[in-house]
Design a protein around this motif. Structure first.
Motif, PDB file in Angstrom:
ATOM      1  N   ASP A 266      89.156  87.430  35.092  1.00  0.00           N
ATOM      2  CA  ASP A 266      89.393  88.938  35.380  1.00  0.00           C
ATOM      3  C   ASP A 266      88.577  88.501  36.406  1.00  0.00           C
ATOM      4  OD1 ASP A 266      90.345  89.648  33.213  1.00  0.00           O
ATOM      5  OD2 ASP A 266      88.951  90.577  31.890  1.00  0.00           O
ATOM      6  N   HIS A 267      88.300  87.435  36.874  1.00  0.00           N
ATOM      7  CA  HIS A 267      87.445  87.743  38.379  1.00  0.00           C
ATOM      8  C   HIS A 267      87.791  86.038  38.891  1.00  0.00           C
ATOM      9  CE1 HIS A 267      84.710  89.819  35.732  1.00  0.00           C
ATOM     10  NE2 HIS A 267      84.577  90.500  36.385  1.00  0.00           N
ATOM     11  N   ARG A 268      88.002  86.526  40.298  1.00  0.00           N
ATOM     12  CA  ARG A 268      87.337  85.221  41.241  1.00  0.00           C
ATOM     13  C   ARG A 268      86.122  84.362  40.954  1.00  0.00           C
ATOM     14  NH1 ARG A 268      86.230  84.502  46.247  1.00  0.00           N
ATOM     15  NH2 ARG A 268      86.906  82.215  47.516  1.00  0.00           N
TER      16      ARG A 268
ATOM     17  N   ARG B  58      82.746  96.346  37.652  1.00  0.00           N
ATOM     18  CA  ARG B  58      83.879  96.814  38.925  1.00  0.00           C
ATOM     19  C   ARG B  58      83.431  95.917  39.925  1.00  0.00           C
ATOM     20  NH1 ARG B  58      78.607  97.990  42.152  1.00  0.00           N
ATOM     21  NH2 ARG B  58      76.926  98.945  41.009  1.00  0.00           N
ATOM     22  N   LEU B  59      82.976  94.607  39.843  1.00  0.00           N
ATOM     23  CA  LEU B  59      82.654  93.049  40.697  1.00  0.00           C
ATOM     24  C   LEU B  59      83.976  92.081  41.061  1.00  0.00           C
ATOM     25  CD1 LEU B  59      79.513  92.419  38.997  1.00  0.00           C
ATOM     26  CD2 LEU B  59      79.592  92.806  41.286  1.00  0.00           C
ATOM     27  N   ASP B  60      84.658  91.610  41.687  1.00  0.00           N
ATOM     28  CA  ASP B  60      85.252  91.294  41.767  1.00  0.00           C
ATOM     29  C   ASP B  60      85.340  89.613  41.389  1.00  0.00           C
ATOM     30  OD1 ASP B  60      87.516  93.194  42.308  1.00  0.00           O
ATOM     31  OD2 ASP B  60      86.890  93.436  44.086  1.00  0.00           O
ATOM     32  N   ALA B  61      84.256  89.104  42.493  1.00  0.00           N
ATOM     33  CA  ALA B  61      83.566  87.669  42.486  1.00  0.00           C
ATOM     34  C   ALA B  61      82.973  87.176  41.633  1.00  0.00           C
ATOM     35  CB  ALA B  61      83.830  87.408  43.972  1.00  0.00           C
TER      36      ALA B  61
ATOM     37  N   ALA C  17      81.223  93.586  46.298  1.00  0.00           N
ATOM     38  CA  ALA C  17      81.736  93.484  45.074  1.00  0.00           C
ATOM     39  C   ALA C  17      81.972  92.036  44.462  1.00  0.00           C
ATOM     40  CB  ALA C  17      83.409  93.371  45.314  1.00  0.00           C
ATOM     41  N   ALA C  18      80.266  90.955  44.589  1.00  0.00           N
ATOM     42  CA  ALA C  18      80.482  89.849  44.274  1.00  0.00           C
ATOM     43  C   ALA C  18      79.104  89.719  43.437  1.00  0.00           C
ATOM     44  CB  ALA C  18      80.167  89.417  45.491  1.00  0.00           C
TER      45      ALA C  18
ATOM     46  N   GLU D   6      86.778  89.062  48.926  1.00  0.00           N
ATOM     47  CA  GLU D   6      86.008  90.196  48.032  1.00  0.00           C
ATOM     48  C   GLU D   6      85.427  91.810  49.383  1.00  0.00           C
ATOM     49  OE1 GLU D   6      86.508  87.547  47.322  1.00  0.00           O
ATOM     50  OE2 GLU D   6      88.397  87.632  45.598  1.00  0.00           O
TER      51      GLU D   6
END
Length: 228
Positions: A116-118, A3-6, A168-169, A164
């Motif tokens: 899949d991540h920034r 569920r992490l974006d960055a 979420a990081a 984000e």
């Protein structure tokens, strides 16, 4: 899928070797001043100078060299030979030109997470030196953003993860003081990946916090992130 974006990465001693070269230069510095100061005393004086000068010179090799010169002047009561100053400057230039040596699992981990991540590289130190190391590492194209800062604070991480949101990081690094604790304060996850050598000024207590994790090496990071 996590569920992490960055994902934020520290650079020195997280992705590539760094403290090793400082330790080698300090050993050479001790040899140069052996007639003027016992090694442990000299290292204590050097550490005091580094701590004193951080707010003036910042982090990095150039500030380290200036602190060595200052220490040499102090322990010799102003009688340090010009040849010794020359040797210290030469050692600094050698550090600035040293090839980048990636740590185990660095490349494959960054490549895997970039799908899949920034990814954000968040590092402190001298701008030119950090840019050089990133370019030589071959990892630069895998990062969506690069932050080279004078100090890492909770505000640093809030800004770096702004698109984000910090919640979420995740930030991973070898410094509890700079990489883990302020990232958690900003609302992100903080992952401690200890390095073999640790600079005393980067030490801090591990936080007692639900968003704190520790891994043995970067190769464990993808599985950790997938499980969060």
């Amino acid at each position: 899928m996590s569920r992490l974006d960055a994902i934020g990465f520290d650079a020195d001693d997280t992705l590539w070797h760094n403290e090793t070269f400082f330790q080698m230069t300090q050993a050479h510095f001790a040899e140069l001043l052996a007639d003027h100061a016992e090694r442990d005393h000299l290292m204590d004086r050097l550490l005091e100078a580094e701590r004193r000068n951080l707010g003036i010179y910042g982090f990095g090799i150039k500030g380290f060299v200036l602190s060595m010169i200052e220490t040499a002047v102090e322990v010799t009561e102003g009688r340090v030979p010009a040849s010794v100053i020359g040797e210290i400057l030469a050692a600094g230039r050698e550090m600035l030109a040293h090839p980048v040596d990636l740590l185990p699992h660095a490349r494959e981990t960054v490549e895997a997470l970039a799908r899949d991540h920034r990814l954000v590289l968040i590092t402190k130190g001298d701008l030119l030196d950090q840019e050089r190391k990133l370019a030589q590492s071959g990892l630069g194209d895998l990062f969506d953003a690069v932050e080279i800062v004078s100090e890492k604070t909770s505000a640093t991480y809030a800004r770096a993860f702004a698109p984000e949101g910090s919640e979420a990081a995740l930030m991973v690094g070898n410094s509890m003081r700079s990489d883990v604790r302020p990232a958690i304060e900003a609302g992100a996850w903080g992952v401690f990946c200890p390095s073999e050598l640790e600079w005393e000024l980067e030490r801090a207590e591990a936080p007692d916090h639900p968003r704190y994790r520790r891994i043995a090496h970067l190769g464990e990071l993808p599985d950790l992130i997938a499980a969060l």
